[in-house]
Every structure is written in structure tokens, then in C-alpha cells.
Motif scaffolding. Sequence first.
Motif, PDB file in Angstrom:
ATOM      1  N   UNK A   1      17.654 103.025 141.874  1.00 12.23           N
ATOM      2  CA  UNK A   1      18.904 102.292 142.049  1.00 12.23           C
ATOM      3  C   UNK A   1      18.416 100.543 141.867  1.00 12.23           C
ATOM      4  N   UNK A   2      17.392 100.454 141.097  1.00  7.59           N
ATOM      5  CA  UNK A   2      16.778  99.138 140.930  1.00  7.59           C
ATOM      6  C   UNK A   2      17.602  97.989 139.988  1.00  7.59           C
ATOM      7  N   UNK A   3      18.687  98.912 139.106  1.00  9.15           N
ATOM      8  CA  UNK A   3      19.201  98.030 138.201  1.00  9.15           C
ATOM      9  C   UNK A   3      20.522  98.887 137.823  1.00  9.15           C
ATOM     10  N   UNK A   4      21.361  97.754 137.413  1.00  8.90           N
ATOM     11  CA  UNK A   4      22.390  98.491 136.911  1.00  8.90           C
ATOM     12  C   UNK A   4      22.648  98.275 134.936  1.00  8.90           C
ATOM     13  N   UNK A   5      23.476  99.005 134.484  1.00  5.83           N
ATOM     14  CA  UNK A   5      23.456  98.911 133.164  1.00  5.83           C
ATOM     15  C   UNK A   5      24.710  97.703 132.440  1.00  5.83           C
ATOM     16  N   UNK A   6      23.973  96.940 131.552  1.00  7.26           N
ATOM     17  CA  UNK A   6      24.783  95.970 130.941  1.00  7.26           C
ATOM     18  C   UNK A   6      26.249  96.596 130.526  1.00  7.26           C
ATOM     19  N   UNK A   7      27.043  95.933 130.164  1.00  7.46           N
ATOM     20  CA  UNK A   7      28.303  96.374 129.461  1.00  7.46           C
ATOM     21  C   UNK A   7      28.048  96.279 128.092  1.00  7.46           C
ATOM     22  N   UNK A   8      28.514  97.614 127.514  1.00  5.30           N
ATOM     23  CA  UNK A   8      28.342  97.749 125.880  1.00  5.30           C
ATOM     24  C   UNK A   8      29.677  97.653 125.508  1.00  5.30           C
ATOM     25  N   UNK A   9      30.212  96.782 124.642  1.00  4.81           N
ATOM     26  CA  UNK A   9      31.423  96.674 124.214  1.00  4.81           C
ATOM     27  C   UNK A   9      31.717  97.068 122.906  1.00  4.81           C
ATOM     28  N   UNK A  10      32.726  98.130 122.453  1.00  6.34           N
ATOM     29  CA  UNK A  10      32.762  98.583 121.227  1.00  6.34           C
ATOM     30  C   UNK A  10      34.319  98.345 120.772  1.00  6.34           C
ATOM     31  N   UNK A  11      35.044  97.851 121.771  1.00  6.85           N
ATOM     32  CA  UNK A  11      36.610  97.850 121.520  1.00  6.85           C
ATOM     33  C   UNK A  11      37.044  96.848 120.249  1.00  6.85           C
ATOM     34  N   UNK A  12      36.029  95.878 119.927  1.00  9.64           N
ATOM     35  CA  UNK A  12      36.473  95.031 118.837  1.00  9.64           C
ATOM     36  C   UNK A  12      36.473  95.810 117.359  1.00  9.64           C
ATOM     37  N   UNK A  13      35.247  96.605 117.472  1.00 11.21           N
ATOM     38  CA  UNK A  13      35.460  97.570 116.021  1.00 11.21           C
ATOM     39  C   UNK A  13      36.602  98.442 116.105  1.00 11.21           C
ATOM     40  N   UNK A  14      37.234  98.951 117.036  1.00 10.52           N
ATOM     41  CA  UNK A  14      38.419  99.931 117.074  1.00 10.52           C
ATOM     42  C   UNK A  14      39.744  99.020 116.735  1.00 10.52           C
ATOM     43  N   UNK A  15      39.687  97.663 117.201  1.00 10.48           N
ATOM     44  CA  UNK A  15      40.867  96.786 116.868  1.00 10.48           C
ATOM     45  C   UNK A  15      40.737  96.481 115.189  1.00 10.48           C
ATOM     46  N   UNK A  16      39.360  96.333 114.808  1.00 11.89           N
ATOM     47  CA  UNK A  16      39.293  95.853 113.360  1.00 11.89           C
ATOM     48  C   UNK A  16      39.804  97.075 112.328  1.00 11.89           C
ATOM     49  N   UNK A  17      39.289  98.129 112.660  1.00 11.67           N
ATOM     50  CA  UNK A  17      39.555  99.271 112.041  1.00 11.67           C
ATOM     51  C   UNK A  17      41.265  99.861 112.017  1.00 11.67           C
ATOM     52  N   UNK A  18      41.982  99.368 112.989  1.00 20.11           N
ATOM     53  CA  UNK A  18      43.270  99.688 113.072  1.00 20.11           C
ATOM     54  C   UNK A  18      43.970  98.830 112.223  1.00 20.11           C
ATOM     55  N   UNK A  19      43.469  97.514 112.056  1.00 21.77           N
ATOM     56  CA  UNK A  19      44.091  96.251 111.315  1.00 21.77           C
ATOM     57  C   UNK A  19      43.748  96.769 109.861  1.00 21.77           C
ATOM     58  N   UNK A  20      42.510  97.250 109.836  1.00 26.05           N
ATOM     59  CA  UNK A  20      42.091  97.617 108.306  1.00 26.05           C
ATOM     60  C   UNK A  20      42.863  98.595 107.898  1.00 26.05           C
ATOM     61  N   UNK A  21      43.129  99.751 108.682  1.00 25.64           N
ATOM     62  CA  UNK A  21      43.823 101.074 108.125  1.00 25.64           C
ATOM     63  C   UNK A  21      45.136 100.756 107.889  1.00 25.64           C
ATOM     64  N   UNK A  22      45.866  99.652 108.681  1.00 22.57           N
ATOM     65  CA  UNK A  22      47.235  99.330 108.603  1.00 22.57           C
ATOM     66  C   UNK A  22      47.596  98.715 107.217  1.00 22.57           C
ATOM     67  N   UNK A  23      46.349  97.878 106.871  1.00 17.34           N
ATOM     68  CA  UNK A  23      46.667  97.503 105.504  1.00 17.34           C
ATOM     69  C   UNK A  23      45.949  97.940 104.441  1.00 17.34           C
ATOM     70  N   UNK A  24      45.611  99.223 104.423  1.00 18.13           N
ATOM     71  CA  UNK A  24      45.203 100.108 103.452  1.00 18.13           C
ATOM     72  C   UNK A  24      43.767  99.377 102.934  1.00 18.13           C
TER      73      UNK A  24
END
Length: 297
Positions: A11-34
Motif C-alpha cells: 500500500x505504499x503507492x498508488x498508480x498514476x492515471x494512464x489516459x487513452x481516451x484521446x486516441x479513441x476520439x481521434x480515430x472516431x473522427x478519422x473513421x468518420x472522415x474516411x
Amino acid sequence: MAQDAPAAGAGAATSPAVVIEDVERFYRIYDDAAGKPTAEQLQRDYLDPGSEGLHQFAKRRDITGARISDTLGKRPDLYADAKRCMRVLPQVRQRLSQALHTLGELYPEADLPPVTIAVGRGKPVGIGYPDTGLQIGLEALCAVEWLNPDVEDRFVHVIAHEYAHVQLAPETANLEQPTVLERSLVEGAAEFAAELTSGKVAYSHFDALTRGRELEIETAFKADMDKTDTSAWLDNSSVEKPGDLGYWVGYRIVKAYYRRASDKRQALREILRMQDPKAFLAESGWYPGIRLQEKGR
């Protein structure tokens, strides 16, 4: 994890946040624009509503909708290919969270800012600062096949390496004109921390490049280690010719130091807060061709 790692406190430490949601948003835009989003779409729908990590990445590396659009036009395969790396991000996040939790346990003074994996303009692979965290370019790291053919492993171990740079003493990591030894120890410390926390080094291709040549390579390194021209040892990798052997030698020096230490926790602190590279080298007991096999092998 290395077999002789110090015991971690419960219990000496916590994990830092690992953020991946930006990638998901990019590829939604990418796919929508072919696969051909406009600069305006990328700015308005991807960058502007992005995470704080993405905003820092954009600010520090001049990533704009226009610059991403320009790279997309010149290198469309870079972004199309990176979708396969996107698919492993949930597993990467899980493994990386555990590795960085381990870092915090083994090194309680660790800064634990967030890790953000996002899509950039083709480079750099990553940047990191103690106050703003680590930012990784998905498409840039995905393209570096020679580092490790297994995409999931590559992301976990490379990000663990880059995260260690966030921990390094600024006076060591930010030298204006470092010597071959100084730069190699900075990278070697990050390689060793990656192995200790994630299970393997980031630059896994060194095994094949160096096997049976340890004495030859390190004798040449010793002759060059005080030079400020680092081009023969660092920042000289390409797809055609993987290099950066300074990382490998630096890792071996750091590992020799750690192996000699009776107090492993203190040794890790001294590695990450290294103040005097020459004294560190002397205390490591390293010499060209030193044997550093794992226990039991």
C-alpha cells in the motif's frame, strides 16, 4: 521484475492515471472522415476538447490540426497502421498501471504524474516532465517496429523507460553538453528502471546486436566515454540500422552498480538521483566485458 528487486511496501503507492481516451476520439473522427479529416475538424473535435496531457503535448511540440493534417497527407499509412496499436491500449494501460505502481512502491519519492497516449504529428515518440506528466505519440511509437515486434510489449516497456526519465535528477538529465558517459547513464538508468518495474528493458533488440561482442563494444565505449560528441553511441538509430548502444552500455553500468549494493532500495534512489556520473561509474565496479547474467541462468 528483476529477481533481486527490493521488497515493496504494501500500500505504499498508488498508480498514476494512464489516459487513452484521446486516441479513441481521434480515430472516431478519422473513421468518420474516411481517413481524411480536415485541419479544422482535427483542431475543433480532437485537440480542443482533449485531455490536459494532450494539451501539454500540443503546446510543447507545436501539434495543431493543420500540422496533423499535413502529416496525414504526406504519410497516410502512418495513421492507418497505428490503428493496430490502438487495439492493445486497454491491455497496455492495465500492465503499465501495475508497473508504475511498482515504481512508486520501490521508490516512494517518485513523482507520479499521468501518462497520456495520444495521436500527434508523427513525432516525437514521447516527452515527459515532472509537473505535466508523460505524453506518448501513438503513431510514432507504433512505427518503431525494430524496438520490439510485439506491440503490447513495446508500449509497456518503452513507456516504463520514458516514465523513469520523469524521475531523474534535473541536473543530470538536462546537461547542456553531456559526455558519452553522462548521456549513456541517463538512458541506462531509465532502461534499468523499466526492467525493474515492467519486467524488461525497452530496447530489447540489443540482445542480438551485442551477444558475443560485449568486450569489443565496451572497450570502444570506454575510449569514447569522455567525449561530448555522442553521435557514435546515442541518437543514431534508424529502421535500416538500429543503434544507440550507449543505452545498452549505460544499462550494464547501472545494473553492475545495483548488483553490488547491499541496500537495493537505496541503490535505486541513487540511480535515479545520480549526481556524479564518474563517481557512480567507479562505484559500480563495471569494466568492459563484465558478466551480468541473471541469477539462476
